[in-house]
Each structure stands twice: as C-alpha cells, then as structure tokens.
Design an enzyme around this catalytic site. Structure first.
Site, PDB file in Angstrom:
ATOM      1  N   MET A 212      38.939  22.532 -14.552  1.00 59.98           N
ATOM      2  CA  MET A 212      38.210  21.372 -14.469  1.00 59.98           C
ATOM      3  C   MET A 212      37.382  21.154 -12.944  1.00 59.98           C
ATOM      4  O   MET A 212      37.895  21.406 -12.066  1.00 59.98           O
ATOM      5  CB  MET A 212      38.946  19.658 -14.824  1.00 59.98           C
ATOM      6  CG  MET A 212      39.857  19.978 -15.535  1.00 59.98           C
ATOM      7  SD  MET A 212      40.620  18.019 -15.739  1.00 59.98           S
ATOM      8  CE  MET A 212      41.495  17.848 -13.960  1.00 59.98           C
ATOM      9  N   HIS A 213      36.319  20.519 -13.173  1.00 56.11           N
ATOM     10  CA  HIS A 213      35.367  20.899 -12.016  1.00 56.11           C
ATOM     11  C   HIS A 213      33.723  20.005 -12.328  1.00 56.11           C
ATOM     12  O   HIS A 213      33.615  19.636 -11.002  1.00 56.11           O
ATOM     13  CB  HIS A 213      34.956  21.927 -11.889  1.00 56.11           C
ATOM     14  CG  HIS A 213      33.526  22.574 -12.487  1.00 56.11           C
ATOM     15  ND1 HIS A 213      33.889  23.152 -13.464  1.00 56.11           N
ATOM     16  CD2 HIS A 213      32.442  22.366 -12.557  1.00 56.11           C
ATOM     17  CE1 HIS A 213      32.451  23.022 -15.171  1.00 56.11           C
ATOM     18  NE2 HIS A 213      31.778  22.918 -13.848  1.00 56.11           N
ATOM     19  N   ARG A 214      33.497  19.698 -13.280  1.00 52.33           N
ATOM     20  CA  ARG A 214      32.540  17.992 -13.412  1.00 52.33           C
ATOM     21  C   ARG A 214      33.307  16.889 -13.275  1.00 52.33           C
ATOM     22  O   ARG A 214      34.127  16.630 -13.285  1.00 52.33           O
ATOM     23  CB  ARG A 214      32.987  18.167 -15.387  1.00 52.33           C
ATOM     24  CG  ARG A 214      32.272  19.800 -16.136  1.00 52.33           C
ATOM     25  CD  ARG A 214      31.193  19.355 -16.862  1.00 52.33           C
ATOM     26  NE  ARG A 214      30.546  20.402 -17.768  1.00 52.33           N
ATOM     27  CZ  ARG A 214      29.635  20.864 -16.960  1.00 52.33           C
ATOM     28  NH1 ARG A 214      28.769  20.907 -16.512  1.00 52.33           N
ATOM     29  NH2 ARG A 214      29.920  22.484 -17.935  1.00 52.33           N
TER      30      ARG A 214
END
Length: 375
Positions: A212-214
């Site tokens: 997850m990075h958004r």
C-alpha cells in the site's frame, strides 16, 4: 534517423518498462541508438543499484538528480534540467513510459521544442482525476506523437479524447516482458524472509502479499487505521507478507498505529528488489495492493489480486485477469479473501499480446515510424 532516441525513466515502475525496450532497440537490425536518462525523481542508491542489476539495465547515460518535492516543484525541476539535453543531443525522439511526473515533464519540454514524443503504456484511464497519475496520463497522450498501448480498450479511451487512430499502435505490455524474462531468476520467498531475520515457516501453508502506498489509503489516519485493522483480520485467516513503502511505514509510526501489525501473523519487510518481489508474488495465495503494476503482474502470474481502490486504470485485469476491486470496504475484502481460500478466487487468463514480445513490436514499429518521418 538523426540523433539518438532519448529514453526517460524517473521512478521504480519505469525501470521495469524501459528495460525490455532498451534491449529490443539494441537488438533491432539495424540497432537503434539510445541515451538512457534517469531524472532521479525517485532515487534510493541501494535500491536503484539492485534494480539495475535485477533487470540487467545499463547504467543511465545521464542522471538529472532531481530528487523529491511537491508535484509542481518536481515537475518544474525535471523540465528545467531536461531541456538542455535536447539542445545538446538533438534526439530523433523522446520515449516516455507510464504516468509519473517525469513522464509529463519531459513530454512537455520535448513537444515545445518540436521533438517527437513516444508514449509507452498510453491510453490507460481510471476516470479518477483526483489521482495525479491520471492527469499525467491524459496530458501526455494529448500531445504525444506515437502512442503504444497495452490493451485494446486504451484505443477507445484515446478516441474519446480526440486522439487520431493513426497515432496509436497496440503492441502489448512491456511490464510482462520483464516479468517473463526474469521469472526463472526470481528469489525464493523463504530466503527473502530469512534475509530480514524473519521465520520462513510463516509461509509454509500459503500467504498473501500486501503493498500500500497511495495517499488516499495511507495519508489519512482514520483510513489507514481501518485498513490495518482489516488486514489484521485477514492475517488471522492467512499469514501476510507486507512490503512497507517508506510513506506507509512513516505514517504508521506518525499516527501511532504500530500495535495493529501482528508480527506473529504478518512479516514486515522494507521495499523489496524486483526479483525478491517477483518471487513473493509467484508463490503467493493472493495479493492485496493499491499498485497498478502489481495488478498486471498478478494477472500474468495467475495469482488472485484484491485491489484496495475503487477504480483501476487497468480494467483488463478485472475483465480478463485475476483482479477484483474491493476498495477499502472491510466486508468486501474479507468476503473476497474467503472466496480465494475456498478455491473460488479469480484465475482469469493472460490478456492478448502479454506474451513477452511487446518491446520487440515497439522497436520494429518505432524504426519504421522514424524512417517515415525522415523521408
């Protein structure tokens, strides 16, 4: 052809897309001369060195060393540093890939200096203008001269936006070129965990891979907390390997959410190299991610993928592949995990022209296109 082709990379996903293109341009008969330009938009020396080795990428001929910053600062600085290269090298064209800030920045500079722009991975649309990448995609495609697409629906998107069909060529997916050429060299997941002092026994009965990075998922404390709690529930059903993006790790610490990560059921890793990540994905029971590239790679690998977003710019991974959009909905995530664990997860099929030869098709078309322009 006059000058060389300038090939631009700026961030990690660009490397996987550009590596097979560079090999195809070199293998073309006659070879197509290139200069590899790294804008330095995202730069971690250790990780970049590993990526270049894993992908057998040549070292960049030029590194602009732009570094991080706001979208405006980063885009402006890439433009400022890229412009002199066009004056110095008089390229036949500029190849940009994907949808990062460097893609748009170098496109704008080239177009205004009347240098042809070639966009690889054109026409992908999520329909979400709140995503900076969507703006980069739309604007790049509007002014690019040659547009190479990964799926047929991309041509429909471009047609709706007024892009002439003769500018568009369907060649397939260069990300899959890299995946297929690297699969045999992928790292053993047990070795990857052991290298970070973690017990490989966690993987024995199957596992899920999480990324997850958004900003929409990790920058808001309440949203990130809810997702971590849901992942904790998933981990009780299936052990997880969570490759933590620096942004995500930093926010978990800043918001005081560390206690939500159960180390007995979740292996926490730093960002992984390409071959390490490929090995983890290849043997995974499922993927949980908000990454566009991993949606494609999981489809090519036949691994069920749960995308933690409400939309995707890669609809073919949902329509034909292994991808399911679950957003941030706890119930949808848990229900989809149960389906996978009961053997009902999507296996899909590999889309058209995701066959490992997209870059060769690009090189052949590019050579002819440049010759036609010169005549």
């Amino acid at each position: 052809m006059n000058g060389p082709v300038l090939c631009v990379v700026g961030a990690r996903p660009n490397f996987m897309k550009m590596a097979p293109i560079l090999r195809a341009l070199a293998a073309h008969e006659p070879p197509i001369p290139v200069l590899l330009v790294h804008t330095g938009q995202h730069y971690d020396e250790q990780m970049s060195d590993q990526l270049f080795r894993d992908l057998k990428l040549p070292r960049p001929d030029i590194n602009l060393e732009v570094g991080s910053g706001s979208h405006a600062v980063q885009t402006a600085e890439v433009m400022r540093r890229f412009e002199p290269l066009l004056d110095e090298h008089h390229p036949s064209c500029v190849i940009v890939v994907g949808d990062v800030n460097s893609t748009l920045a170098c496109t704008l500079v080239a177009v205004k200096k009347h240098v042809p722009v070639v966009h690889v991975e054109a026409g992908l649309r999520s329909g979400d203008r709140l995503m900076p990448e969507e703006i980069n995609r739309v604007l790049t495609d509007q002014v690019a001269d040659r547009l190479y697409t990964t799926e047929r629906s991309a041509a429909d998107n471009l047609a709706r936006e007024g892009v002439a069909a003769e500018r568009v060529c369907f060649t397939g997916n260069v990300m899959i070129d890299s995946l297929l050429s690297s699969r045999e060299a992928a790292r053993d997941p047990a070795q990857t965990l052991a290298a970070h002092g973690l017990d490989p026994a966690l993987l024995a009965l199957g596992y899920g891979v999480v990324t997850m990075h958004r900003p929409s998922n990790v920058d808001d404390p309440a949203t990130l907390e809810a997702l971590l709690r849901t992942l904790g529930e998933v981990a009780q059903k299936l052990p997880l390997v969570f490759a933590l993006h620096p942004r995500t790790r930093g926010n978990i610490e800043r918001f005081g959410l560390d206690a939500l990560l159960d180390a007995r059921r979740t292996a926490l890793l730093p960002p992984q190299g390409y071959l390490e990540m490929l090995g983890l994905m290849s043997r995974a029971t499922l993927m949980l991610t908000d990454s566009g590239g991993l949606q494609e790679e999981s489809t090519a690998l036949g691994v069920p993928c749960l995308t933690l977003r409400e939309n995707t710019e890669r609809p073919i991974t949902v329509e034909q592949g292994t991808n399911t959009l679950v957003g941030r909905d706890r119930q949808a995530i848990l229900q989809s995990v149960e389906q996978v664990l009961s053997g009902q997860g999507k296996r899909g099929r590999v889309p058209e022209l995701w066959d490992g030869h997209a870059a060769e098709r690009i090189a052949a078309d590019l050579w002819q296109w440049l010759r036609n322009r010169a005549s």
